[in-house]
Design an enzyme around this catalytic site. Sequence first.
Site, mmCIF file in Angstrom:
data_model
loop_
_atom_site.group_PDB
_atom_site.id
_atom_site.type_symbol
_atom_site.label_atom_id
_atom_site.label_comp_id
_atom_site.label_asym_id
_atom_site.label_seq_id
_atom_site.Cartn_x
_atom_site.Cartn_y
_atom_site.Cartn_z
ATOM 1 N N TRP A 148 0.823 -1.219 0.000
ATOM 2 C CA TRP A 148 0.000 0.000 0.000
ATOM 3 C C TRP A 148 0.847 1.254 0.000
ATOM 4 O O TRP A 148 0.536 2.222 -0.718
ATOM 5 C CB TRP A 148 -0.998 -0.033 1.155
ATOM 6 C CG TRP A 148 -2.018 -1.098 0.897
ATOM 7 C CD1 TRP A 148 -2.141 -2.296 1.525
ATOM 8 C CD2 TRP A 148 -2.995 -1.094 -0.152
ATOM 9 N NE1 TRP A 148 -3.152 -3.030 0.944
ATOM 10 C CE2 TRP A 148 -3.691 -2.325 -0.085
ATOM 11 C CE3 TRP A 148 -3.357 -0.183 -1.150
ATOM 12 C CZ2 TRP A 148 -4.726 -2.655 -0.966
ATOM 13 C CZ3 TRP A 148 -4.397 -0.506 -2.029
ATOM 14 C CH2 TRP A 148 -5.052 -1.724 -1.921
ATOM 15 N N ASP B 83 -1.108 6.606 6.412
ATOM 16 C CA ASP B 83 -2.227 5.776 5.973
ATOM 17 C C ASP B 83 -2.522 4.794 7.102
ATOM 18 O O ASP B 83 -1.721 3.910 7.391
ATOM 19 C CB ASP B 83 -1.822 5.026 4.688
ATOM 20 C CG ASP B 83 -2.908 4.084 4.195
ATOM 21 O OD1 ASP B 83 -3.949 3.958 4.858
ATOM 22 O OD2 ASP B 83 -2.701 3.466 3.115
ATOM 23 N N LYS C 55 -12.457 -1.376 6.863
ATOM 24 C CA LYS C 55 -11.729 -2.431 7.577
ATOM 25 C C LYS C 55 -12.058 -2.396 9.056
ATOM 26 O O LYS C 55 -12.645 -3.314 9.594
ATOM 27 C CB LYS C 55 -10.226 -2.256 7.357
ATOM 28 C CG LYS C 55 -9.868 -2.473 5.901
ATOM 29 C CD LYS C 55 -8.537 -1.928 5.531
ATOM 30 C CE LYS C 55 -8.377 -1.931 4.043
ATOM 31 N NZ LYS C 55 -8.554 -3.252 3.433
HETATM 32 N N1 PMP Z 1 -4.223 1.535 2.296
HETATM 33 C C1 PMP Z 1 -4.301 0.372 2.957
HETATM 34 C C2 PMP Z 1 -3.370 0.111 4.098
HETATM 35 C C3 PMP Z 1 -5.237 -0.586 2.566
HETATM 36 O O1 PMP Z 1 -5.324 -1.763 3.213
HETATM 37 C C4 PMP Z 1 -6.114 -0.314 1.488
HETATM 38 C C5 PMP Z 1 -7.201 -1.276 1.055
HETATM 39 N N2 PMP Z 1 -6.960 -2.588 1.183
HETATM 40 C C6 PMP Z 1 -5.970 0.907 0.824
HETATM 41 C C7 PMP Z 1 -5.035 1.804 1.264
HETATM 42 C C8 PMP Z 1 -6.862 1.252 -0.331
HETATM 43 O O2 PMP Z 1 -8.113 1.540 0.178
HETATM 44 P P1 PMP Z 1 -9.404 1.814 -0.712
HETATM 45 O O3 PMP Z 1 -9.824 0.505 -1.261
HETATM 46 O O4 PMP Z 1 -10.362 2.392 0.279
HETATM 47 O O5 PMP Z 1 -9.015 2.779 -1.771
#
Ligand code: PMP
Length: 405
Positions: free
Chosen positions: A147, A214, A238
């Site tokens: 990520w 994040d 989440k």
């Molecule tokens: N950052 C992290 C740490 C994630 O786990 C995720 C989604 N799995 C995201 C960003 C992306 O999130 P979104 O699907 O809400 O764009």
Amino acid sequence: MALLQKTQLNAGARRATRPAVARVSTVRVQATVAMPSPASTFAQPHGRVFNFSAGPAVLPVDVLERAQAELLNWHGSGMSIMEMSHRGKEFESVIQKAEADLRTLLNIPANYKVLFLQGGASTQFSMIPLNLSKAGETVDYVVTGAWSKKAAEEAAKYCKVNIAAKGDNKSLPPVAGWKLSPDSRYVHYCDNETIGGVEFKSVPDVGDRVLVSDMSSNFISKPVDVSKYGIIYAGAQKNVGPAGVTIVIIREDLVGNCRAEAPTMLDYKIHVENDSMYNTPPCWAIYVCGLVFEKLVKMGGLDAMQELNRQKAAILYDAIAESKGFYNSPVDPAVRSLMNVPFTIPSSPDLEKQFIKEADKAGMLQLKGHRSVGGMRASIYNAMPIEGVQKLALFMKEFHAKHAK
Ligand code: PMP
């Protein structure tokens, strides 16, 4: 020790309680962890399963029940939250209470704004560089997994990205070794990598630089000193609520510097000026997040939540350790995530497939590891009842006994 009441979690089966010592990473927790047996005593209300999905993920049963009870006629309004104008006083009270409870939970200082946005955490990957830097300026990214890598790649479209440090998906690069650029506009890192299961245990000290985090997969799982950050952001699906809303906590002085050519919807200032209602917000998602915040406040806040999360994670990491190598956690014990627990059966990928299949049959779903890494992954967010983790640990033991050579 502040152990949360079983009834405050999702209701589980009755069982005897005996003291157990649970250990996770470097923290040793003296926990009164009930270890029920046999596995069949883990019945859940409404015929629900234990859902170990990384997201969208499990929500607390009592929150879902309340949403259900209020669905058709919210507080005598004669309609559901989904159907009412976001400009009316009813929804205004919902979003205001959600923000107030979140402020209580995280002790958010007055000079920080709270935004409820759309576009997922992924949209923040571009919003952050567009608001905090000009073309050609340098920004620092610490890449510790999939990520943060994505976030850095997106930022590279808009400015000069310096990769200050890189992890190996198993450990975290020590902050003292980060090669931060002297003139960077901000330092971005991911507090919990959802796929690799590596989690920062303290706030990285980057001096007076603007720190951006994040926290999508560990938001409100523990207390956080918001004052150390420029921006904290998290997709809700989440650890907080339904998909569709992204929470942004931003220090006031960082608002109002968006590039002129950026889309209006990507300007923090527009959303601050309009109290997250420049356009139609994700009303239902915000409402459910608000119910979760309210529940957590009543449960004793984030200290209590963190304690419970430590206990739950310790049960799984201990089960892995006690298997003496039958199961393996690839992650350095010092940085193991309390939220996402990846593990493998090193002796046989076929056994991993069988594990996932049999666990599924036994009512423990979504245990397959991310497609990019394989193996298993148990996501055990705030709303995963401790019974779910206990059941999984028992299942792991039984599966090991059946397949030990
Ligand atoms: N950052 C992290 C740490 C994630 O786990 C995720 C989604 N799995 C995201 C960003 C992306 O999130 P979104 O699907 O809400 O764009």
